[in-house]
Design an enzyme around this catalytic site. Sequence first.
Site, short mmCIF file in Angstrom:
data_model
loop_
_atom_site.label_atom_id
_atom_site.label_comp_id
_atom_site.label_asym_id
_atom_site.label_seq_id
_atom_site.Cartn_x
_atom_site.Cartn_y
_atom_site.Cartn_z
N MET A 75 11.55 -30.42 22.74
CA MET A 75 12.19 -30.91 21.65
C MET A 75 11.42 -33.02 22.66
O MET A 75 11.54 -33.45 22.02
CB MET A 75 13.09 -31.41 21.52
CG MET A 75 13.79 -30.05 20.55
SD MET A 75 12.55 -29.43 18.91
CE MET A 75 13.38 -27.97 18.84
N CYS A 76 10.49 -32.69 23.10
CA CYS A 76 10.41 -34.07 24.08
C CYS A 76 8.96 -34.31 23.25
O CYS A 76 7.51 -33.18 22.76
CB CYS A 76 9.92 -33.35 25.59
SG CYS A 76 11.40 -33.75 26.32
N HIS A 77 9.20 -35.91 23.16
CA HIS A 77 7.64 -36.44 21.90
C HIS A 77 6.61 -36.93 23.55
O HIS A 77 6.78 -36.93 24.16
CB HIS A 77 8.26 -38.11 21.48
CG HIS A 77 8.97 -37.51 20.43
ND1 HIS A 77 10.20 -37.68 20.51
CD2 HIS A 77 8.59 -37.80 18.64
CE1 HIS A 77 11.45 -37.97 19.77
NE2 HIS A 77 10.11 -37.13 18.59
N MET A 112 12.66 -37.57 30.71
CA MET A 112 12.77 -36.49 30.84
C MET A 112 11.37 -36.16 31.70
O MET A 112 11.32 -35.28 32.57
CB MET A 112 12.22 -35.36 29.52
CG MET A 112 13.68 -35.48 28.94
SD MET A 112 15.14 -34.84 29.71
CE MET A 112 14.49 -33.13 29.96
N ASP A 127 6.60 -24.21 47.18
CA ASP A 127 5.64 -23.50 47.74
C ASP A 127 4.55 -23.65 49.11
O ASP A 127 4.29 -22.42 48.97
CB ASP A 127 5.10 -23.64 46.04
CG ASP A 127 3.63 -22.56 45.70
OD1 ASP A 127 3.64 -21.92 46.03
OD2 ASP A 127 2.09 -23.17 45.60
#
Length: 161
Positions: A75-77, A112, A127
Amino acid sequence: MVNYPHMNEQGRAKMVDVSEKAMTRRTAEAKAVLRMKPETLDAIRKGTVGKGDVLAVAQVAGIMAAKKTSELIPMCHPIPLRGADIAFSFFEEDRLEVVARVKTDNVTGVEMEALTAASIAALTVYDMCKAHDKGIMIEETCLLKKTGGKSGDYLREEVKG
């Protein structure tokens, strides 16, 4: 039915309509802390990890993640970023702090993007170091501060003062 901005008339998730919001300068800063064996942190510091320059690769990964956030979080723009940076700090004998700073001039914030950048940079450190230390823990991922927008500025309590 209650009208929530993140739900459509059927009660299902939707992307919020931000078309009426004002364009403002918005910034966000987030962090992630990694805890590891002291010898792993020392290898990162000295640049002797077998996969190469851990912090350089993690920095690029974090910046790339900030730019790709809307592709990862449903839902992020999509937001045109004006700046993104990752900083690293060594503290104690076994901790590495990753801080992501993101900036835009837009109608929605970049919290976000900053959180995604810090998280992906931390995962990249893991990693690159997992052959050396599989017990690395990523902890304390959080928003430190944000500026701009309708809700105003935010500063995480433990960083005030």
